[in-house]
Write a protein that holds these residues in place. Structure first.
Motif, mmCIF file in Angstrom:
data_model
loop_
_atom_site.group_PDB
_atom_site.id
_atom_site.type_symbol
_atom_site.label_atom_id
_atom_site.label_comp_id
_atom_site.label_asym_id
_atom_site.label_seq_id
_atom_site.Cartn_x
_atom_site.Cartn_y
_atom_site.Cartn_z
ATOM 1 N N ARG A 27 0.834 -1.193 0.000
ATOM 2 C CA ARG A 27 0.000 0.000 0.000
ATOM 3 C C ARG A 27 0.873 1.249 0.000
ATOM 4 O O ARG A 27 2.088 1.200 0.193
ATOM 5 C CB ARG A 27 -0.928 -0.009 1.221
ATOM 6 C CG ARG A 27 -1.866 -1.210 1.286
ATOM 7 C CD ARG A 27 -2.803 -1.109 2.484
ATOM 8 N NE ARG A 27 -2.059 -1.051 3.733
ATOM 9 C CZ ARG A 27 -1.656 -2.111 4.420
ATOM 10 N NH1 ARG A 27 -1.893 -3.330 3.966
ATOM 11 N NH2 ARG A 27 -1.004 -1.955 5.557
ATOM 12 N N GLU A 29 1.305 3.684 2.119
ATOM 13 C CA GLU A 29 2.083 3.972 3.330
ATOM 14 C C GLU A 29 3.242 3.003 3.508
ATOM 15 O O GLU A 29 4.257 3.345 4.133
ATOM 16 C CB GLU A 29 1.185 3.959 4.569
ATOM 17 C CG GLU A 29 0.662 2.612 5.007
ATOM 18 C CD GLU A 29 -0.629 2.197 4.323
ATOM 19 O OE1 GLU A 29 -1.293 1.267 4.836
ATOM 20 O OE2 GLU A 29 -0.975 2.807 3.291
ATOM 21 N N GLU A 30 3.113 1.794 2.954
ATOM 22 C CA GLU A 30 4.207 0.832 3.042
ATOM 23 C C GLU A 30 5.356 1.201 2.108
ATOM 24 O O GLU A 30 6.494 0.759 2.320
ATOM 25 C CB GLU A 30 3.687 -0.566 2.738
ATOM 26 C CG GLU A 30 2.703 -1.073 3.778
ATOM 27 C CD GLU A 30 2.105 -2.416 3.409
ATOM 28 O OE1 GLU A 30 2.269 -3.375 4.188
ATOM 29 O OE2 GLU A 30 1.446 -2.504 2.345
ATOM 30 N N GLY A 33 6.277 5.310 3.916
ATOM 31 C CA GLY A 33 6.723 5.361 5.302
ATOM 32 C C GLY A 33 8.219 5.145 5.468
ATOM 33 O O GLY A 33 8.910 5.954 6.113
ATOM 34 N N ARG A 37 11.112 7.926 6.795
ATOM 35 C CA ARG A 37 12.001 7.661 7.932
ATOM 36 C C ARG A 37 13.463 7.836 7.559
ATOM 37 O O ARG A 37 14.237 8.481 8.277
ATOM 38 C CB ARG A 37 11.780 6.243 8.466
ATOM 39 C CG ARG A 37 10.550 6.072 9.329
ATOM 40 C CD ARG A 37 10.615 4.779 10.131
ATOM 41 N NE ARG A 37 10.695 3.606 9.267
ATOM 42 C CZ ARG A 37 9.627 2.963 8.796
ATOM 43 N NH1 ARG A 37 8.402 3.403 9.079
ATOM 44 N NH2 ARG A 37 9.778 1.895 8.046
ATOM 45 N N ILE A 71 -1.462 9.099 6.544
ATOM 46 C CA ILE A 71 -1.275 7.691 6.865
ATOM 47 C C ILE A 71 0.210 7.338 6.809
ATOM 48 O O ILE A 71 0.735 6.630 7.680
ATOM 49 C CB ILE A 71 -2.089 6.806 5.905
ATOM 50 C CG1 ILE A 71 -3.582 7.122 6.040
ATOM 51 C CG2 ILE A 71 -1.842 5.330 6.181
ATOM 52 C CD1 ILE A 71 -4.443 6.479 4.970
ATOM 53 N N ALA A 72 0.920 7.859 5.796
ATOM 54 C CA ALA A 72 2.358 7.599 5.674
ATOM 55 C C ALA A 72 3.129 8.233 6.823
ATOM 56 O O ALA A 72 4.110 7.665 7.318
ATOM 57 C CB ALA A 72 2.868 8.124 4.341
ATOM 58 N N LEU A 74 2.073 8.683 9.894
ATOM 59 C CA LEU A 74 1.900 7.802 11.045
ATOM 60 C C LEU A 74 2.707 6.516 10.879
ATOM 61 O O LEU A 74 3.351 6.039 11.820
ATOM 62 C CB LEU A 74 0.416 7.474 11.231
ATOM 63 C CG LEU A 74 -0.474 8.636 11.685
ATOM 64 C CD1 LEU A 74 -1.946 8.233 11.613
ATOM 65 C CD2 LEU A 74 -0.115 9.091 13.094
ATOM 66 N N ALA A 75 2.689 5.960 9.680
ATOM 67 C CA ALA A 75 3.446 4.733 9.419
ATOM 68 C C ALA A 75 4.943 4.952 9.591
ATOM 69 O O ALA A 75 5.668 4.027 9.972
ATOM 70 C CB ALA A 75 3.148 4.226 8.007
ATOM 71 N N ALA A 76 5.395 6.170 9.313
ATOM 72 C CA ALA A 76 6.812 6.496 9.454
ATOM 73 C C ALA A 76 7.215 6.727 10.901
ATOM 74 O O ALA A 76 8.399 6.884 11.196
ATOM 75 C CB ALA A 76 7.147 7.734 8.625
#
Length: 376
Positions: A27, A29-30, A33, A37, A71-72, A74-76
Motif C-alpha cells: 500500500r 504507506e508501506e 513510510g 524515515r 497515513i504515511a 503515522l506509518a513512518a
C-alpha cells in the motif's frame, strides 16, 4: 522569508517497480513510510539536530484516498502531532508537493517539512460510476480536448514532426544510461530498501525490442518501447529554512513554476514551466548543469527539449536515465526527479552555485518545474 532560502537537505526514494510486480501487494504507506524515515534520519544527521516536522505533503494520483500523506506520516513513526496533506496534480504531484512545502516555509512558518509523492498503481482501487468501471477521471470538462496520454503523445509527435527513429534513439539512451548508473552503483545512496528489493525493476531495452515494437496507432510513431511503464514507488525530500541547515550541503530552491497549457497537447507543459521558472530565477538553459525532466514518452520528452532549445542527446538531461528506463509512478515521479538531482549534484560533489532543474508535464495541460542551486 523568500523561497530561495528554503533548502532541501535530504532526498530518498524507493526502487521503482512495474505495476503488479515487485511491490504488487504494498500500500502507499508501506512505500512512503520507510522513505520518510530514512530521509528524516539523513537530514538530522546532516544538520546535527532533531527536526520538528510541521507537515508531510505528498502527491498521489490514483488513490486509495483517506489522505495517504497522513497515513504515511503515522506509518513512518512521526507521531500523532504531525499532520499530512495529499495533493493531486497528476504526474506533477510529487514536485508540486515540494513547492507547497517550500511556500509554507517561505511564507514565515520556519518549521521543517517533508514533501514528495507516492503511487501504488498495483493496489489503487478501481473506479466506477453506476456500476460501470472506468480507467481514469477526465482531465478536462465536456467540450474540451481530453486525450488519453498515449494519444496525446502521438498527437505531439505529429505536431512537432518527431520521427519514430528519434523516439527509438531517445528511449535507447535512457535505458543505456540507467543500466550504466545501476551497474556502477550511482543509485545506491538514494535508494531505500523495500521488501529486500534493492534495484530498479526493469532496465534495459534491446535493439530487437525497439525494432519489433509496433506503433500503437495506425501510421503512428509511438510504441510500447518508447512509452514508460505504469509503476509503483515513493520519494521524499526534507526541506528546512536556511538557518536550520547549518553546514549541511543541499539544494536551495531558487525558483519554481506551475503553469497551464493546451489540454490537447499536455505533454509540452514542462517547457513553459521551465521557462517561467527561469524568468523568476534569472537563469537560462546554458547556466544549468543537470536536468531531470520526467519522461512519460520519448515523443513528449523530445518535444519539451525542442521547445527549450536542448539537443536530443544533451548529457545534462537525465544523465542516469529517466522514466522511460526506471518507470513512472505517477504521483511520485516529480519527487523522484528531485531525488535524482540531489544525487547528481549534492551527493556527487558538484560545487556550490551549480544549478539543476526538475520538471514534469501533466495530463490535462499543466507543467511543473523547479530551479535549484547547490549550497555547501
Amino acid at each position: 522569508m523568500p523561497d530561495h532560502d528554503v533548502v532541501i537537505v535530504a532526498a530518498r526514494r524507493t526502487p521503482i517497480a512495474t505495476r503488479s510486480r515487485a511491490f504488487a501487494s504494498l500500500r502507499t504507506e508501506e512505500l512512503a513510510g520507510p522513505v520518510i524515515r530514512c530521509a528524516l534520519a539523513d537530514a538530522e544527521a546532516a544538520t546535527g539536530s532533531t527536526l520538528p516536522i510541521a507537515d508531510v505533503i505528498l502527491g498521489n494520483c490514483m488513490g486509495p484516498g483517506g489522505n495517504p500523506a497522513r497515513i504515511a506520516a503515522l506509518a513512518a513513526g512521526l507521531g500523532i502531532g504531525v499532520p499530512g496533506a495529499t495533493i493531486d496534480r497528476q504526474c506533477g504531484s510529487g514536485l508540486a508537493a515540494v513547492i507547497d512545502a517550500a511556500r509554507a516555509i517561505g511564507a514565515g512558518d520556519e518549521r521543517p517539512r517533508i514533501a514528495g509523492g507516492v503511487e501504488s498503481a498495483s493496489t489503487a482501487p478501481a473506479r466506477s460510476l453506476d456500476g460501470t468501471s472506468y480507467p481514469r477521471a477526465p482531465f478536462a470538462p465536456a467540450g474540451w480536448p481530453d486525450p488519453d496520454m498515449v494519444e496525446a503523445a502521438e498527437n505531439l509527435a505529429q505536431a512537432e514532426g518527431i520521427t519514430r527513429e528519434r523516439q527509438d534513439a531517445h528511449a535507447r539512451r535512457s535505458h543505456e544510461r540507467a543500466r550504466q548508473a545501476q551497474d556502477t552503483g550511482r543509485f545506491a545512496a538514494e535508494i531505500v530498501v523495500i521488501n529486500e528489493t534493492t534495484s530498479d525493476d526493469a532496465i534495459g531495452v534491446g535493439e530487437r525490442v525497439l525494432d519489433r515494437a509496433r506503433p500503437l496507432f495506425p501510421s503512428g510513431t509511438v510504441t510500447a518501447a518508447t512509452s514508460t511503464r505504469v509503476s509503483d514507488g515513493a520519494a521524499a525530500v526534507i526541506l528546512v529554512p536556511a538557518q536550520v541547515r547549518g553546514t549541511a550541503p543541499g539544494l536551495v530552491i531558487r525558483a519554481h513554476a506551475i503553469v497551464g497549457c493546451n489540454p490537447a497537447l499536455p505533454g509540452i507543459g514542462a517547457a513553459p514551466a521551465v521557462q517561467t521558472a527561469f524568468a523568476s530565477g534569472c537563469a537560462k538553459i546554458g547556466d544549468v548543469a543537470a536536468f531531470e525532466i520526467v519522461e512519460a514518452f520519448a515523443a513528449q520528452s523530445l518535444a519539451v527539449l525542442g521547445q527549450l532549445g536542448i539537443e536530443d542527446d544533451d548529457p545534462r538531461v537525465s544523465a542516469d536515465g529517466g522514466a522511460l528506463a526506471l518507470g513512472h509512478p505517477w504521483g511520485a515521479s516529480g519527487a523522484v526527479a528531485l531525488v535524482r538531482l540531489f544525487s547528481r549534484l549534492v551527493r556527487a560533489g558538484a560545487p556550490a552555485g551549480t544549478l539543476g532543474v526538475a520538471a514534469a508535464s501533466v495530463g490535462g495541460g499543466l507543467g511543473v518545474a523547479m530551479l535549484v542551486e547547490v549550497v555547501r
